[in-house]
Design an enzyme around this catalytic site. Sequence first.
Site, PDB file in Angstrom:
ATOM      1  N   VAL A 199     -35.899  70.387  82.923  1.00 50.55           N
ATOM      2  CA  VAL A 199     -35.253  71.327  83.839  1.00 50.55           C
ATOM      3  C   VAL A 199     -36.287  71.672  84.910  1.00 50.55           C
ATOM      4  O   VAL A 199     -37.348  72.235  84.606  1.00 50.55           O
ATOM      5  CB  VAL A 199     -34.771  72.603  83.115  1.00 50.55           C
ATOM      6  CG1 VAL A 199     -34.139  73.564  84.120  1.00 50.55           C
ATOM      7  CG2 VAL A 199     -33.784  72.257  82.005  1.00 50.55           C
ATOM      8  N   HIS A 237     -42.427  78.203  78.147  1.00 50.58           N
ATOM      9  CA  HIS A 237     -41.918  78.330  76.782  1.00 50.58           C
ATOM     10  C   HIS A 237     -42.821  79.303  76.019  1.00 50.58           C
ATOM     11  O   HIS A 237     -44.042  79.138  76.033  1.00 50.58           O
ATOM     12  CB  HIS A 237     -41.977  76.989  76.052  1.00 50.58           C
ATOM     13  CG  HIS A 237     -41.134  75.903  76.635  1.00 50.58           C
ATOM     14  ND1 HIS A 237     -39.958  75.499  76.051  1.00 50.58           N
ATOM     15  CD2 HIS A 237     -41.305  75.115  77.727  1.00 50.58           C
ATOM     16  CE1 HIS A 237     -39.432  74.502  76.761  1.00 50.58           C
ATOM     17  NE2 HIS A 237     -40.230  74.244  77.780  1.00 50.58           N
ATOM     18  N   HIS A 278     -40.588  77.296  84.345  1.00 49.70           N
ATOM     19  CA  HIS A 278     -40.357  78.098  83.138  1.00 49.70           C
ATOM     20  C   HIS A 278     -41.541  77.939  82.212  1.00 49.70           C
ATOM     21  O   HIS A 278     -42.156  76.878  82.155  1.00 49.70           O
ATOM     22  CB  HIS A 278     -39.066  77.685  82.421  1.00 49.70           C
ATOM     23  CG  HIS A 278     -39.004  76.224  82.066  1.00 49.70           C
ATOM     24  ND1 HIS A 278     -38.627  75.273  82.971  1.00 49.70           N
ATOM     25  CD2 HIS A 278     -39.283  75.569  80.920  1.00 49.70           C
ATOM     26  CE1 HIS A 278     -38.659  74.080  82.403  1.00 49.70           C
ATOM     27  NE2 HIS A 278     -39.082  74.221  81.145  1.00 49.70           N
ATOM     28  N   ASN A 299     -44.334  72.698  80.733  1.00 45.36           N
ATOM     29  CA  ASN A 299     -44.208  71.262  80.975  1.00 45.36           C
ATOM     30  C   ASN A 299     -44.071  71.059  82.478  1.00 45.36           C
ATOM     31  O   ASN A 299     -43.238  71.696  83.122  1.00 45.36           O
ATOM     32  CB  ASN A 299     -42.979  70.702  80.248  1.00 45.36           C
ATOM     33  CG  ASN A 299     -43.155  70.718  78.738  1.00 45.36           C
ATOM     34  OD1 ASN A 299     -44.254  70.517  78.245  1.00 45.36           O
ATOM     35  ND2 ASN A 299     -42.077  70.970  78.020  1.00 45.36           N
ATOM     36  N   ARG A 338     -33.311  83.052  75.349  1.00 46.10           N
ATOM     37  CA  ARG A 338     -33.605  82.168  74.219  1.00 46.10           C
ATOM     38  C   ARG A 338     -33.292  80.715  74.565  1.00 46.10           C
ATOM     39  O   ARG A 338     -32.271  80.430  75.195  1.00 46.10           O
ATOM     40  CB  ARG A 338     -32.807  82.597  72.981  1.00 46.10           C
ATOM     41  CG  ARG A 338     -33.240  83.956  72.493  1.00 46.10           C
ATOM     42  CD  ARG A 338     -32.891  84.229  71.036  1.00 46.10           C
ATOM     43  NE  ARG A 338     -33.193  85.628  70.747  1.00 46.10           N
ATOM     44  CZ  ARG A 338     -34.412  86.102  70.486  1.00 46.10           C
ATOM     45  NH1 ARG A 338     -35.453  85.282  70.446  1.00 46.10           N
ATOM     46  NH2 ARG A 338     -34.602  87.394  70.266  1.00 46.10           N
ATOM     47  N   ASP A 339     -34.201  79.828  74.145  1.00 46.54           N
ATOM     48  CA  ASP A 339     -33.964  78.399  74.335  1.00 46.54           C
ATOM     49  C   ASP A 339     -32.762  77.986  73.493  1.00 46.54           C
ATOM     50  O   ASP A 339     -32.601  78.410  72.349  1.00 46.54           O
ATOM     51  CB  ASP A 339     -35.202  77.605  73.931  1.00 46.54           C
ATOM     52  CG  ASP A 339     -35.157  76.176  74.456  1.00 46.54           C
ATOM     53  OD1 ASP A 339     -35.972  75.848  75.336  1.00 46.54           O
ATOM     54  OD2 ASP A 339     -34.308  75.382  73.986  1.00 46.54           O
ATOM     55  N   ILE A 340     -31.887  77.164  74.079  1.00 50.34           N
ATOM     56  CA  ILE A 340     -30.648  76.768  73.414  1.00 50.34           C
ATOM     57  C   ILE A 340     -30.925  75.853  72.215  1.00 50.34           C
ATOM     58  O   ILE A 340     -30.089  75.733  71.327  1.00 50.34           O
ATOM     59  CB  ILE A 340     -29.716  76.075  74.449  1.00 50.34           C
ATOM     60  CG1 ILE A 340     -28.273  76.186  74.035  1.00 50.34           C
ATOM     61  CG2 ILE A 340     -30.120  74.646  74.714  1.00 50.34           C
ATOM     62  CD1 ILE A 340     -27.275  75.830  75.135  1.00 50.34           C
TER      63      ILE A 340
HETATM   64  P1  AMP Z   1     -38.533  71.495  79.551  1.00 47.57           P
HETATM   65  O1  AMP Z   1     -38.417  70.276  78.675  1.00 47.57           O
HETATM   66  O2  AMP Z   1     -39.902  72.104  79.565  1.00 47.57           O
HETATM   67  O3  AMP Z   1     -37.987  71.234  80.941  1.00 47.57           O
HETATM   68  O4  AMP Z   1     -37.642  72.597  78.856  1.00 47.57           O
HETATM   69  C1  AMP Z   1     -36.299  72.826  79.149  1.00 47.57           C
HETATM   70  C2  AMP Z   1     -35.773  73.650  78.006  1.00 47.57           C
HETATM   71  O5  AMP Z   1     -34.553  74.204  78.409  1.00 47.57           O
HETATM   72  C3  AMP Z   1     -35.508  72.854  76.725  1.00 47.57           C
HETATM   73  O6  AMP Z   1     -36.297  73.395  75.665  1.00 47.57           O
HETATM   74  C4  AMP Z   1     -34.009  73.056  76.497  1.00 47.57           C
HETATM   75  O7  AMP Z   1     -33.677  73.189  75.132  1.00 47.57           O
HETATM   76  C5  AMP Z   1     -33.738  74.326  77.281  1.00 47.57           C
HETATM   77  N1  AMP Z   1     -32.370  74.492  77.733  1.00 47.57           N
HETATM   78  C6  AMP Z   1     -31.567  73.554  78.297  1.00 47.57           C
HETATM   79  N2  AMP Z   1     -30.360  74.089  78.618  1.00 47.57           N
HETATM   80  C7  AMP Z   1     -30.426  75.400  78.245  1.00 47.57           C
HETATM   81  C8  AMP Z   1     -29.492  76.486  78.295  1.00 47.57           C
HETATM   82  N3  AMP Z   1     -28.253  76.346  78.816  1.00 47.57           N
HETATM   83  N4  AMP Z   1     -29.892  77.680  77.799  1.00 47.57           N
HETATM   84  C9  AMP Z   1     -31.119  77.836  77.270  1.00 47.57           C
HETATM   85  N5  AMP Z   1     -32.038  76.861  77.201  1.00 47.57           N
HETATM   86  C10 AMP Z   1     -31.691  75.652  77.669  1.00 47.57           C
END
Ligand code: AMP
Length: 119
Positions: free
Chosen positions: A101, A107, A105, A92, A34-36
């Site tokens: 990140v 979403h 990944h 993204n 799950r996204d944080i």
């Molecule tokens: P992006 O902007 O596509 O690189 O998405 C990175 C996603 O990672 C964002 O939606 C963040 O909310 C999510 N994220 C960052 N740190 C964590 C974490 N520790 N656990 C779960 N999701 C995270």
Amino acid sequence: MADQRDPDCLFCKIVTGDIPATVVRETERTLAFRDIKPQAPTHVLVIPKDHYPNAATLAAADAELTAAVLSEAAGVAADEHIAESGYRLIFNTGAAAGQTVFHAHVHVLGGEQFHEGLV
Ligand code: AMP
Ligand code: ZN
């Protein structure tokens, strides 16, 4: 073949368990958690366990793993009961797209009605 792990990568640390996450699905080569900071009722990230900086480098390097990530995204949608109503998959790719990140990944977003179009 890319390095399997990047010691400075947040999602590699989730793969190794050094950073906790709410895992919803796992295979030998993929992880879904799950996204944080959820932006929809269902907001799950599906990643390859191997480190690739984005979807393009993943796709160029390993078609089978790319397919596994997409297949797991569909599995998440089924588990979350949003396969029928519909869901959005977002990769993204690059800073201008909002990638923060740099470990590939997708979403999986659903559980609400999105606007037509992309943004
Ligand atoms: P992006 O902007 O596509 O690189 O998405 C990175 C996603 O990672 C964002 O939606 C963040 O909310 C999510 N994220 C960052 N740190 C964590 C974490 N520790 N656990 C779960 N999701 C995270
Ligand atoms: Zn990584």
